[in-house]
Design a protein around this motif. Structure first.
Motif, mmCIF file in Angstrom:
data_model
loop_
_atom_site.group_PDB
_atom_site.id
_atom_site.type_symbol
_atom_site.label_atom_id
_atom_site.label_comp_id
_atom_site.label_asym_id
_atom_site.label_seq_id
_atom_site.Cartn_x
_atom_site.Cartn_y
_atom_site.Cartn_z
ATOM 1 N N HIS A 230 0.856 -1.185 0.000
ATOM 2 C CA HIS A 230 0.000 0.000 0.000
ATOM 3 C C HIS A 230 0.891 1.233 0.000
ATOM 4 O O HIS A 230 1.813 1.326 0.795
ATOM 5 C CB HIS A 230 -0.894 -0.020 1.238
ATOM 6 N N VAL A 232 0.577 4.175 1.089
ATOM 7 C CA VAL A 232 0.616 4.963 2.326
ATOM 8 C C VAL A 232 1.338 4.188 3.425
ATOM 9 O O VAL A 232 2.308 4.644 4.010
ATOM 10 C CB VAL A 232 -0.809 5.349 2.790
ATOM 11 N N GLY A 236 4.648 5.959 1.987
ATOM 12 C CA GLY A 236 4.341 7.360 2.258
ATOM 13 C C GLY A 236 4.583 7.816 3.669
ATOM 14 O O GLY A 236 5.229 8.838 3.911
ATOM 15 N N LEU A 237 4.087 7.045 4.633
ATOM 16 C CA LEU A 237 4.205 7.481 6.031
ATOM 17 C C LEU A 237 5.651 7.484 6.495
ATOM 18 O O LEU A 237 6.020 8.282 7.345
ATOM 19 C CB LEU A 237 3.334 6.617 6.941
ATOM 20 N N GLY A 241 5.826 11.147 7.235
ATOM 21 C CA GLY A 241 5.072 11.190 8.478
ATOM 22 C C GLY A 241 3.664 11.709 8.256
ATOM 23 O O GLY A 241 3.270 12.046 7.136
ATOM 24 N N THR A 242 2.907 11.790 9.318
ATOM 25 C CA THR A 242 1.511 12.205 9.191
ATOM 26 C C THR A 242 1.376 13.681 8.816
ATOM 27 O O THR A 242 0.334 14.099 8.308
ATOM 28 C CB THR A 242 0.733 11.950 10.494
ATOM 29 N N TYR A 453 -12.238 7.529 11.567
ATOM 30 C CA TYR A 453 -11.429 8.363 10.676
ATOM 31 C C TYR A 453 -11.964 8.350 9.250
ATOM 32 O O TYR A 453 -11.356 7.796 8.329
ATOM 33 C CB TYR A 453 -9.963 7.904 10.732
ATOM 34 N N PHE A 496 -2.830 2.349 11.793
ATOM 35 C CA PHE A 496 -2.269 2.568 10.460
ATOM 36 C C PHE A 496 -2.103 1.280 9.663
ATOM 37 O O PHE A 496 -1.804 1.320 8.475
ATOM 38 C CB PHE A 496 -0.937 3.323 10.553
ATOM 39 N N PHE A 499 -4.061 1.053 6.437
ATOM 40 C CA PHE A 499 -3.545 1.386 5.117
ATOM 41 C C PHE A 499 -2.895 0.104 4.595
ATOM 42 O O PHE A 499 -1.683 -0.053 4.601
ATOM 43 C CB PHE A 499 -2.549 2.551 5.197
#
Lengths: 601, 89
Positions: A230, A232, A236-237, A241-242, A453, A496, A499
């Motif tokens: 994935h 994210v 990505g994270l 980071g967020t 969320y 998380f 994701f």
């Protein structure tokens, strides 16, 4: 027994007695662990109308059956009690390694009751547990406390502790573990302080076995692959980071700015994840068994705001950024470090300061009340000073330590508090994103984004895209996310992981670890059950359907500029359907039929 | 037309924003042109058959999926924002 250790450690701080008792496995199956199981125990053992800072409250440190296993990103635990910020049941979730260590020591949870006469900390090493004098630690910040206790116990011990803010019972004091991870919201740190409990130190040498190792290995491989593939969760994270959310939310006009007066912040880019990575990031960091590594190890070199530590996360970057009108990233990050050091919830702290700025700018508080300080939007230096004053309850910090609602109410304008049920809303504007407004209004702990969320589908398009500006389908969406998250939180998994994986994979992991067959339906039903249990506690504590609302500003002041110009929240179009779909009355009370269906009657 | 780039795309394009004067009339045509200009390292973040299906394209702050998708028509005064799928919180 697998997943659950079968043993709970119970500590009576009044008498000093420490004992072990068996975990109720019938309840464990129904409420899973962590948030769910600890809430069940709290509901059974305390009267929901008690004073949260009084001796009758209980404080529970609770990992879940998946915490400490080698499934991906399974490092979380909850700190559960009646919350002093708003009297709701508080289950504050944190990562790091503390939760798994409690499992390695052999416990499903550690329950604290009563009040110690003098400051103490608990030292747990496998089956040995003792209360130790904390006189030399009282008054020390989170970083020093952690170092000193490790020196006095073992270097590898995991420490959960409070800083000065918890000792002084700031109503949004946090419990910190591994120095920089926070059980942040609802004031759980103040409850710990009210019991004169400075810290919990744990070292465990146990090995966690699983019921069906082959199925578990398969489920772990599947989950790892899905998360890593994935974009994210898999890349990505770790990269940004967020905080990378700042520019996205601003781009769609949903970044609450200057205490929710606006929803677009012109200089937001200076406060986002791209800037953080380019100028402040030392390296990413992950929690126990994490494959995502969203954590940020960072440093500020500007002498005015110098410091190092971890973070900021998106909500923190928003609160000390756009919400306060500040675009000085050095100041934002410094405020974040101070919150960790003092043990403060960054969201409530920042939003309370933003509320004070708003009141000051409108002339409802003046230099007379602030002791000569000018508190204005955009003033990063004053903002940082206020964090320190709040954490130590100094000057006007003593009043701000009560949270934005009580502060604003004191000066005759409670409507300036951007909160729901007295807990401050986080970083998504309900006028620009309809579903998250319903989540804020109905969340069991007040203003909270993380337990439902819907930003994921409404803005990010994960797992599929819903229009942020419409209300259709949102009640069902919110309920699905709320139920899934309640069940997920109760396993000890990190949110998380979603994701990548969903209820199917989580149910498979839970089943193979515990040996108890959870279908996806069972898993989601457990989440529904936990949600309703929390609702029942809150209703008995004195909350009611009328509290499921949002600040008037979000109904009466359309967004003035930016991509969401002209929008307001349409909560009224969603709430009745939400109650109906939940199987509740028109007043928001679970029906007898619903409770029976969930084995809650 | 102004194009704003975010996250990994800033490293790929080496800029935060650029002014675009090409003839492209729809979002889809614009993305094709940008993929041609910046190559595979750009394309992998926006390609609809890969991770790019999660990319966020805004036209004047409105998500393209609430407009006409890739057929959304563009005019010279528009601002297009391109976010690769890296965000969660």
């Amino acid at each position: 027994m697998f997943g659950w250790t079968g043993t709970i450690l119970r500590v009576n701080l009044t008498t000093g007695e420490i004992k072990k008792e068996p975990t109720n496995l019938k309840d464990a199956r129904l409420f899973i662990g962590a948030r769910g199981l600890a809430t069940k125990i709290l509901s059974d053992e305390i009267d929901p109308t008690i004073d949260p800072l009084g001796p009758e409250n209980k404080l529970i440190f609770a990992p879940g059956p998946l915490s400490g296993t080698m499934a991906p990103s399974m490092g979380r635990y909850d700190v559960v009690c009646k919350g002093p910020l708003n009297g709701t049941v508080a289950a504050s979730n944190s990562g790091g390694s503390f939760g798994p260590e409690v499992k390695f020591a052999g416990y499903d949870m550690i329950i604290f009751e009563g009040v110690s006469k003098k400051p103490v900390y608990l030292w747990v090493k496998d089956d040995q547990a003792e209360l130790r004098d904390a006189a030399d630690l009282w008054g020390k910040n989170v970083f020093d406390t952690t170092d000193l206790i490790r020196a006095a116990t073992e270097e590898e011990a995991k420490i959960a502790c409070i800083g000065p803010a918890g000792e002084k019972k700031v109503l949004f004091a946090s419990v910190m573990n591994e120095m920089h991870r926070a059980a942040g919201r609802s004031g759980v740190g103040a409850v710990m302080g009210s019991k004169n409990l400075k810290a919990v130190a744990v070292k465990g040498s146990g090995v966690l076995e699983v019921a069906r190792p082959e199925d578990f290995e398969k489920a772990v491989m599947t989950a790892r692959k899905m998360i890593e593939n994935h974009p994210v969760g898999g890349a990505g994270l770790r990269l940004y980071g967020t905080e990378v959310l700042v520019n996205i939310l601003n781009g769609v006009g949903a970044l609450p700015t200057r205490n929710y007066h606006e929803s677009y912040f012109a200089t937001a880019d200076k406060t986002g994840g791209e800037t953080l990575s380019a100028k402040y990031l030392i390296r990413p960091k992950g929690c126990f068994s994490c494959v995502i590594s969203c954590g940020r190890v960072t440093k500020v070199t500007n002498p005015k705001f110098a410091g190092e530590g971890e973070g900021p996360e998106y909500e923190t970057g928003w609160g000390f950024g756009a919400d306060s009108g500040v675009d000085n990233m050095d100041a934002i990050i410094k405020a974040n470090y101070l919150c960790n050091e003092l043990g403060l919830d960054t969201i409530t702290c920042a939003a309370t300061i933003a509320c004070a700025m708003d009141l000051y700018e409108c002339g409802y508080i003046t230099a007379k009340e602030t002791g000569g300080m000018a508190i204005r939007f955009g003033d990063g230096e004053t903002m940082v000073k206020l964090v320190e004053m709040i954490g130590n309850r100094e000057g006007i910090g003593d009043q701000l330590a009560e949270g934005s609602y009580r502060f604003a109410e004191k000066f005759g304008h409670p409507e300036f508090s951007m909160s729901v049920k007295k807990q401050e809303m986080p970083a998504y504007d309900p006028r620009a994103v309809q579903g998250i407004g319903l989540q804020y209004a109905t969340s069991n702990r007040g203003g909270c984004h993380v337990r439902g969320y819907t930003i994921s589908p409404e803005v990010l398009g994960v797992p599929s895209k819903f229009d942020q500006h419409t209300t259709e389908g949102k009640p069902n969406l919110v309920i699905t996310f709320q139920n899934l998250t309640a069940a997920l939180d109760s396993t000890g998994a990190c949110l998380f992981t979603t994701f990548g994986i969903g209820a199917d994979e989580l149910a498979a992991l839970l089943s193979s670890v515990t040996g108890v067959p959870y279908s996806t339906d069972d898993f989601m039903k457990a989440g529904d059950r936990i949600w309703n249990l929390e609702r029942l506690f809150n209703l008995k504590a004195g909350l009611a359907g009328k509290d499921d609302t949002l600040p008037q500003r979000l109904f009466e002041e359309p967004v003035p500029a930016g991509p969401s110009k002209g929008e307001i929240s349409h909560l009224d179009q969603m709430l009745p359907e939400y109650y109906s779909l939940r199987g509740w009355t028109e007043e928001g009370v679970p029906t007898a039929e619903k409770l029976s269906e969930l084995s809650l009657s | 037309m102004r194009i704003h780039y975010y996250a990994t795309l800033r490293e790929v394009t080496k800029t935060r924003e650029e002014t675009w004067t090409g003839p492209e009339k729809t979002l889809g045509e614009l993305l094709d042109a940008l993929c041609k200009k910046y190559g595979p390292s750009f394309q992998k973040w926006v390609a609809q058959d890969g991770h790019g299906s999660l990319a966020i394209f805004l036209v004047n702050g409105q998500d393209y999926r609430s407009l006409d998708g890739l057929e959304t028509r563009l005019s010279p005064e528009d601002t297009v924002s391109i976010f690769p799928p890296v965000a969660g919180g």
